[in-house]
Design an enzyme around this catalytic site. Structure first.
Site, short mmCIF file in Angstrom:
data_model
loop_
_atom_site.label_atom_id
_atom_site.label_comp_id
_atom_site.label_asym_id
_atom_site.label_seq_id
_atom_site.Cartn_x
_atom_site.Cartn_y
_atom_site.Cartn_z
N HIS A 63 -1.10 -1.70 -1.88
CA HIS A 63 0.43 -2.67 -1.05
C HIS A 63 0.90 -0.55 -1.39
O HIS A 63 0.98 -0.82 0.33
CB HIS A 63 0.91 -2.59 -2.09
CG HIS A 63 2.17 -3.67 -1.83
ND1 HIS A 63 2.60 -4.31 -1.39
CD2 HIS A 63 3.53 -2.67 -1.60
CE1 HIS A 63 3.90 -5.01 -0.22
NE2 HIS A 63 4.79 -3.40 -0.77
N GLU A 64 1.33 0.15 -1.89
CA GLU A 64 1.50 0.86 -1.30
C GLU A 64 0.72 2.22 -0.42
O GLU A 64 1.17 3.23 0.85
CB GLU A 64 2.09 1.70 -2.59
CG GLU A 64 3.26 1.39 -3.54
CD GLU A 64 4.42 0.91 -2.74
OE1 GLU A 64 5.20 1.27 -1.35
OE2 GLU A 64 4.95 0.01 -2.71
N GLU A 112 5.09 -3.46 6.78
CA GLU A 112 5.21 -4.20 4.80
C GLU A 112 4.43 -4.74 5.55
O GLU A 112 3.13 -5.42 4.65
CB GLU A 112 6.33 -5.32 5.20
CG GLU A 112 6.94 -6.07 3.70
CD GLU A 112 6.01 -5.02 2.28
OE1 GLU A 112 6.59 -4.24 2.86
OE2 GLU A 112 6.11 -6.22 1.20
ZN ZN Z 1 5.81 -2.51 0.71
#
Ligand code: ZN
Length: 503
Positions: free
Chosen positions: A267-268, A297
């Site tokens: 995710h990061e 995001e």
């Molecule tokens: Zn995020």
């Protein structure tokens, strides 16, 4: 020549502001990764001091004069597209900041730092009443902020604008309503499904060092440049960038569950690839800045969910996982493994939610904070409303405030209007990924072979490199050919989870 002079002077002045901003981000990153506990108070003072200088520079007469001149040229259509975008975005930000008097900004910042400290205590004791007075103060100030900034239809839009520039809650409500109408019955179908999933088979005993090695190997493989970034450990995983050539990721490790850090790192890394993909040439201007929280995001969620929770991805990585962690993975079948990492279960805590239930946590928060700012509900009633919505959307009872209305940090720090970005990220991700599959005909095969170069470059050219050239809406239309819709995300969930749960 006059106009060229004008923007180059503006850009020069802007550099000072951006360098200060980068330095502030280094200080913030350090405070979450390395700073000893006693450093907290002096660091807060340093940050607040430098933030003040940055704000003063931005609204100074000197900078305002340059910006006004540039704005006049923009209105006279004397600029190219890049210059126009720079001036348009700076003007927007300047207008907003100018409307907030210094005394108001200080009052807000004090209320939020008090809010954060009180929230920690209230959550420890699981008692909303402890948090109530300060949250009332924060909400009142946020309503005031909306009045000061101004809005067309809903005061909530003035706050949403900080995270999702140009978006309106009316549009978001419509999209979220469609999504909710699909998710609630779909979740009930999954709960009654015959195909059961056992999520416990992937638990084990995983040394931190070995987890980190595996995470880094995958992050490298999908294209994160470790010569222009680092991975460290922090209590709450996050990512930040000081420059496209210096991007930081963090994670935390859980001994029994390597997927907590694994999917966190992916995710990061998605966020990190966006930050590394921003323009070096335009650093120090809005053209080297992310469009919105939702678009940021979308990059993290695409890599985490659409890519790394897919069957194809694990065709390549599962054998590697098995050889690095034979216990327990050597004896698990590919199918059981795939189903275990995609287990769906309604739960109380947002940050632990799966792909299907996650957005219901967000829709609940969005509905509540919108009505709160519009004044149709009051702060006193939050626990009651929260618990009723949890029952209605996810079918679960909330046992106490800590596991309910007090679980998230956002409101305590004044971040009202932030929550929609998370679900917008899921929706943008599904729509972008669909367009990527259309443009890159071998994408599925490439992912199954552990090749991510084409997808990464596609994202870089279509999204990252443009910075704030487009609005989020403009970008989605440009890349996918249509405005944002929940349909791609709904189709993605339907197909994937009908397979997993044999619906
Ligand atoms: Zn995020």
């Amino acid at each position: 020549m006059e106009k060229k002079e004008n923007i180059s002077e503006l850009r020069e002045k802007l550099q000072e502001i951006y360098h200060l901003g980068s330095a502030l981000q280094v200080l913030d990153w350090d405070s979450q990764v390395f700073m000893p506990p006693k450093g907290a108070a002096p660091r807060a003072a340093t940050i607040s001091n430098l933030s003040g200088i940055l704000h003063e520079k931005f609204i100074s007469k000197e900078f305002a004069a340059l910006l006004k001149k540039a704005k006049a040229n923009l209105d006279g259509k004397k600029m190219n597209d890049e210059e126009s975008a720079i001036v348009r975005e700076l003007w927007r930000e300047y207008e907003r900041q100018k409307k907030l008097p210094l005394a108001f900004v200080k009052e807000m910042s004090q209320a939020c730092s008090e809010g954060h400290n009180v929230w920690i205590k209230a959550r420890e004791k699981s008692d909303f009443k402890i948090f109530l007075p300060v949250l009332k103060k924060i909400v009142a100030l946020k309503r005031k902020e909306a009045e000061l900034v101004g809005f067309k239809k809903s005061p909530y839009d003035a706050l949403l604008d900080t995270y999702e520039p140009y978006a309106t809650s009316e549009d978001i409500s419509m999209i979220f309503e469609d999504l909710k109408n699909f998710l609630v019955p779909f979740l009930k179908k999954i709960a009654k499904a015959k195909g059961k999933v056992d999520p416990n088979i992937i638990q084990g005993n995983f040394p931190t060092e070995q987890q980190k090695q595996f995470d880094v190997e995958v992050a490298k493989k999908i294209g994160f440049d470790f010569e222009a970034g680092r991975l460290d450990t922090s209590a709450h995983p996050f990512s930040t960038g000081f420059h496209p050539n210096d991007v930081r990721l963090t994670t935390r490790y859980r001994k029994h569950d390597l997927f907590d850090s694994f999917f966190g790192v992916i995710h990061e890394t998605g966020h990190g690839l966006y930050n590394q993909g921003l323009s070096v040439e335009h650093f120090g201007t809005p053209l080297s800045e992310a469009i919105s929280h939702g678009i940021h995001e979308s990059q993290s969620r695409m890599w985490e969910n659409n890519v790394a929770r897919s069957k194809n991805f694990w065709k390549y990585f599962f054998p590697k996982l098995q050889s690095q962690f034979p216990e327990p993975f050597a004896k698990i079948s590919f199918n059981d493994f795939y189903r275990a990492i995609n287990n769906v279960r309604p739960s109380l805590i947002r940050v632990e939610a799966d792909e299907v239930t996650y957005s219901l946590h967000i829709i609940l928060r969005f509905e509540i904070e919108k009505e709160l700012i519009e004044g149709s509900i009051e702060v006193e009633d939050l626990p009651k409303i929260w618990n009723a919505k949890m029952k209605e959307y996810l079918g679960i009872e909330v046992p106490n405030d800590a596991a309910g209305v007090l679980q998230d940090v956002h409101w305590s720090g004044g971040a009202i209007g932030y929550f929609p970005s998370y679900t917008l990220g899921n929706l943008y991700a599904a729509q972008f990924f669909n367009a990527a599959k259309r443009d890159l005909i071998d994408l599925e095969k490439e992912i199954a072979a552990g090749e991510f170069g084409h997808l990464r470059e596609w994202l870089r050219q279509k999204i990252h490199i443009h910075g704030k050239m487009y609005s989020a809406d403009g970008l989605v239309r440009e890349v996918t050919g249509e405005p944002l819709t929940s349909q791609y995300f709904i189709d993605y969930l339907k197909e994937k989870y009908s397979g997993i749960y044999k619906l």
